[in-house]
Scaffold this active site. Structure first.
Site, PDB file in Angstrom:
ATOM      1  N   ASN A  70       0.864  -1.174   0.000  1.00 33.04           N
ATOM      2  CA  ASN A  70       0.000   0.000   0.000  1.00 33.04           C
ATOM      3  C   ASN A  70       0.906   1.232   0.000  1.00 33.04           C
ATOM      4  OD1 ASN A  70      -1.760   2.083   0.537  1.00 33.04           O
ATOM      5  ND2 ASN A  70      -2.315   1.379   2.596  1.00 33.04           N
ATOM      6  N   TRP A  71       1.007   1.859  -1.146  1.00 36.74           N
ATOM      7  CA  TRP A  71       1.941   2.988  -1.289  1.00 36.74           C
ATOM      8  C   TRP A  71       1.411   4.264  -0.657  1.00 36.74           C
ATOM      9  CZ3 TRP A  71       3.805   2.523  -7.134  1.00 36.74           C
ATOM     10  CH2 TRP A  71       4.417   1.271  -7.302  1.00 36.74           C
ATOM     11  N   LYS A  72       0.130   4.278  -0.294  1.00 37.61           N
ATOM     12  CA  LYS A  72      -0.495   5.459   0.317  1.00 37.61           C
ATOM     13  C   LYS A  72      -0.271   6.695  -0.577  1.00 37.61           C
ATOM     14  CE  LYS A  72      -0.055   3.230   4.748  1.00 37.61           C
ATOM     15  NZ  LYS A  72      -0.056   3.340   6.195  1.00 37.61           N
ATOM     16  N   HIS A  86      -9.538   1.115   4.682  1.00 36.89           N
ATOM     17  CA  HIS A  86      -8.261   1.309   5.390  1.00 36.89           C
ATOM     18  C   HIS A  86      -8.504   2.228   6.588  1.00 36.89           C
ATOM     19  CE1 HIS A  86      -4.203   2.560   6.356  1.00 36.89           C
ATOM     20  NE2 HIS A  86      -3.806   1.460   5.741  1.00 36.89           N
ATOM     21  N   GLU A 145      -6.916   4.605   7.791  1.00 36.18           N
ATOM     22  CA  GLU A 145      -6.698   6.039   7.550  1.00 36.18           C
ATOM     23  C   GLU A 145      -7.940   6.662   6.917  1.00 36.18           C
ATOM     24  OE1 GLU A 145      -2.951   5.657   5.470  1.00 36.18           O
ATOM     25  OE2 GLU A 145      -2.051   4.943   7.344  1.00 36.18           O
ATOM     26  N   GLU A 187      -5.462  -5.027  10.369  1.00 37.74           N
ATOM     27  CA  GLU A 187      -4.455  -3.998  10.616  1.00 37.74           C
ATOM     28  C   GLU A 187      -4.794  -3.235  11.897  1.00 37.74           C
ATOM     29  OE1 GLU A 187      -2.286  -2.840   6.742  1.00 37.74           O
ATOM     30  OE2 GLU A 187      -4.039  -1.569   6.919  1.00 37.74           O
ATOM     31  N   GLY A 238       2.353   2.105  10.807  1.00 40.15           N
ATOM     32  CA  GLY A 238       3.294   3.217  10.680  1.00 40.15           C
ATOM     33  C   GLY A 238       4.021   3.573  11.968  1.00 40.15           C
ATOM     34  N   SER A 274       3.371  -2.188  10.302  1.00 40.12           N
ATOM     35  CA  SER A 274       4.823  -2.206  10.555  1.00 40.12           C
ATOM     36  C   SER A 274       5.491  -3.529  10.173  1.00 40.12           C
ATOM     37  CB  SER A 274       5.111  -1.851  12.018  1.00 40.12           C
ATOM     38  OG  SER A 274       4.681  -0.527  12.291  1.00 40.12           O
ATOM     39  N   GLY A 297       2.887  -1.199   4.268  1.00 42.40           N
ATOM     40  CA  GLY A 297       2.862   0.226   3.941  1.00 42.40           C
ATOM     41  C   GLY A 297       4.262   0.748   3.660  1.00 42.40           C
ATOM     42  N   GLY A 298       4.890   1.318   4.688  1.00 40.36           N
ATOM     43  CA  GLY A 298       6.191   1.966   4.537  1.00 40.36           C
ATOM     44  C   GLY A 298       7.216   1.129   3.786  1.00 40.36           C
TER      45      GLY A 298
HETATM   46  P1  PGA Z   1       2.810   0.229   7.613  1.00 39.19           P
HETATM   47  O1  PGA Z   1       1.352   0.456   6.981  1.00 39.19           O
HETATM   48  O2  PGA Z   1       3.353  -1.052   7.031  1.00 39.19           O
HETATM   49  O3  PGA Z   1       3.592   1.436   7.207  1.00 39.19           O
HETATM   50  O4  PGA Z   1       2.617   0.124   9.088  1.00 39.19           O
HETATM   51  C1  PGA Z   1       0.477  -0.611   6.748  1.00 39.19           C
HETATM   52  C2  PGA Z   1      -0.803  -0.113   6.150  1.00 39.19           C
HETATM   53  O5  PGA Z   1      -1.289   0.966   6.512  1.00 39.19           O
HETATM   54  O6  PGA Z   1      -1.395  -0.793   5.296  1.00 39.19           O
END
Ligand code: PGA
Length: 253
Positions: free
Chosen positions: A11-13, A96, A98, A166, A172, A212, A233-234
């Site tokens: 997930n590149w956000k 998600h 967010e 998640e 994050g 994470s 994500g990251g």
């Molecule tokens: P993260 O994000 O790996 O940076 O914790 C995961 C996500 O939000 O899908």
């Protein structure tokens, strides 16, 4: 670990220009071709979908969007419909945390997106997870089961669904859940899916852990009986790290 095919999704956000995304996608396509046993999905921002899809064409890497409207078309400024994603994406992240937290997406809205996505042939990657307060109060299992059930209201496409657990407190933060915590909730989610979709369908649905995840900690998650991969994500923005996650997963299966 299970007999289900593992999935590693990135997930590149809100990161990468179209040109950066093309480069990242090409590197992931090149590096993951040695691991056909792992399903790899990348989720660039809308503006980079075409370039990413082009860069992975001819490879097994799949492309997902990060969100979609539940509406077909019309006066919805800034929204993107399922038909606009045709030919660009095979998957779409819905719910998600967010989006739930910052854009006020309710379970009901998430369910409408999942239903619309499935109706047009997109596979939803449905995210659920509890916040820190809920975790601390000991209510995580009930909360996440409830969230899953409500976010799948009206959904019937059981053969085409990915679920991602998640926990909000792990996203994050660098503080991933423990593999035991992930297994506990993911096992509960599978039971919830069983009551919604029947035991056979629930057994076949891949449930990912997210929060994470990196190349160092992926192994023990994948080792758990109900965890079928990760939503990353990251670490998905760093091609070497992401490919190491894919490689670790391939090794364990
Ligand atoms: P993260 O994000 O790996 O940076 O914790 C995961 C996500 O939000 O899908």
């Amino acid at each position: 670990m299970s007999s289900r095919k593992p999935v590693i999704a990135g997930n590149w956000k809100m990161n990468t220009t179209p040109a950066e995304g093309r480069e990242l996608a090409a590197a992931i396509a090149a590096g993951s071709k040695n691991h056909p046993g792992v399903e790899v999905i990348i989720c660039p921002p809308f503006t980079g979908l075409a370039q990413a899809a082009d860069a992975v064409s001819g490879s097994a890497v799949e492309v997902g969007a990060q969100n979609v409207s539940s509406e077909e078309s019309g006066a919805f400024t800034g929204e993107v419909s399922v038909s606009m994603l045709a030919g660009l994406a095979t998957h779409v992240i819905v719910g998600h945390s967010e989006r739930r937290a910052m854009y006020c997406e309710t379970d009901e809205a998430v369910a409408a997106k999942a239903v619309t996505a499935h109706a047009t042939g997109l596979t939803p990657i449905l995210c659920v997870g509890e916040d820190l307060e809920t975790r601390k109060s000991g209510d995580a299992v009930a909360a996440v089961r409830g969230q899953l059930r409500a976010s799948l209201d009206g959904y019937t496409g059981w053969g085409s669904l990915l679920v991602a657990y998640e926990p909000v407190w792990a996203i994050g933060t660098g503080a991933a859940a423990s593999p035991q915590q992930a297994q506990e909730i993911v096992g509960e989610l599978r039971q919830e899916l069983s009551s919604l979709a029947g035991a056979d369908a629930a057994e076949a649905i891949r449930i990912l852990y997210g929060g994470s995840v990196n190349a160092t900690n992926i192994g023990p998650f994948i080792d758990r009986p109900d965890v079928d991969g990760a939503l990353v994500g990251g670490a998905s923005l760093k091609p070497d790290e992401f490919l190491r996650i894919v490689e670790m997963t391939a090794r364990l299966y």
